[in-house]
Design a protein around this motif. Structure first.
Motif: not given
Length: 384
Positions: A235-240, A253-255, A260-263, A303-305
């Protein structure tokens, strides 16, 4: 750094073109014609306001330096290119800011000098926007290489502006002289186009955005792998979503994981504007971050992903130079045990390119045209 000298009406300019091969120039015959015509039009004008639109690598911006032009470009590449080329020319002051479509300049302008884009819809958008910022007696000079002009460009000009003259071609380049027409963006139905996704979401995009009217087949292959990858994140992982376009990959990814923290990052400001709109429409409470940048901003953290469908052409140059740059940037911005997920055309051979930067590269999906890879454990990488 390799560079070359452009002869302009006010003297020589030393210009460097970043990326894409050492033999390529930072200008072409269209830039030469535009500069020549611009100085003809500026004769006798006192303190004119000049706007440069979508300069490629700084030839127009620096060539018109004496007029202190304002500059707007969809591409974030221009900002760094202008800075580097100003440094190569001691007598050049340079512009204080290269604006983009997230923060465009305000008119009126006496002269607008524009590179004609390759895509008809984006040309139609630009002409309607320029109509709103040209002074009553203002002139638009639009130029490009003939082989790169969009289909039906004559019709696009006719529908939007008043064409005063089509100048004789020279060195396979063309310049069109225009006055403002009555067409405006607010009344143009082609400004936003989009499609619906199977998840019930919908996406819209501005004209400069890749695949704005339909989901491209590379992303069709990619999205299921994206959903699998984000499902296992904490939970809360950063994704770009890198080179995000309309943001459809990050939305995927958000769906699955709205926590997640998506940029989102893209070199095109119209892409960033489109991704922002789509996140707001589909996830109005999400606090996503958006970056207009030539890759990953240096201060973005890790970012984790990282999700990437890299573009493979820039200014008419086709190849893997953009992908290689983005792979190196991704390696520097992956968290420990992080993963870069990539999709690309099979013929580009990204498995070889990725192994220059990552020690663990695995094919995760494929069809006859596209291949998806997972890349982990970055090797030592230099600056790009």
């Amino acid at each position: 750094m390799t560079s070359a000298v452009l002869q302009t009406p006010v003297g020589p300019l030393t210009l460097h073109r970043p990326g894409g091969g050492r033999s390529l120039q930072a200008w072409d015959a269209a830039d030469e014609l535009l500069l020549e015509q611009a100085f003809e039009r500026l004769k006798g004008l006192e303190s004119p306001r000049v706007l440069v639109v979508d300069d490629a690598f700084g030839a127009l911006t620096l060539g018109l330096d004496l007029t202190s032009p304002e500059v707007v470009s969809d591409s974030a590449v221009l900002n760094s290119a202008v800075s580097k080329n100003v440094a190569l020319n001691a007598a050049i002051y340079g512009v204080s800011e290269v604006r983009n479509w997230l923060n465009p300049p305000e008119g009126p302008f006496d002269l607008v000098v524009m590179r004609i884009p390759r895509h008809a819809d984006y040309l139609a958008w630009l002409l309607r926007w320029i109509n709103g910022v040209l002074a009553d007696t203002g002139v638009l000079l639009a130029g490009g290489m003939i082989k790169h002009l969009p289909d039906k460009s004559v019709d696009v000009f006719a529908e939007a502006v008043e064409t005063e003259a089509v100048l004789p071609a020279r060195k396979k380049a063309r310049v069109v002289v225009c006055r403002a027409g009555v067409a405006r963006l607010a009344e143009w139905q082609g400004q936003w186009k989009g499609y619906s996704l199977g998840s019930g979401q919908s996406v819209q995009a501005l004209p400069a955005v890749f695949a704005r009217e339909r989901l491209d087949i590379g992303t069709q292959l990619f999205l299921p792998r994206v959903c699998e990858a984000v499902a296992g994140l904490v939970e809360g992982s950063r994704v770009l979503d890198l080179a995000c376009g309309n943001g459809v990959v990050g939305l995927g990814a958000l769906s699955v994981r709205p926590d997640l923290a998506v940029s989102f990052s893209d070199v095109s400001s119209q892409a960033v504007a489109s991704a922002r709109r789509n996140v707001m429409d589909n996830f109005p409470d999400n606090e996503a971050e958006f970056h207009h940048a030539d890759g990953i901003p240096s201060d973005c953290g890790s970012f984790e992903l990282i999700l990437l469908n890299p573009p493979f052409h820039e200014g008419g140059v086709v190849g893997d130079h953009i992908a290689l740059k983005l792979f190196r940037q991704a390696a520097r911005h992956l968290a420990p045990n992080g993963c870069l997920l990539v999709v690309g055309n099979r013929h580009l051979g990204y498995h070889r390119s990725l192994r220059q930067t990552f020690s663990d590269v695995t094919q995760v999906d494929a069809n006859p045209k596209f291949v998806a890879f997972s890349a982990k454990r970055p090797q030592a990488v230099g600056r790009s």
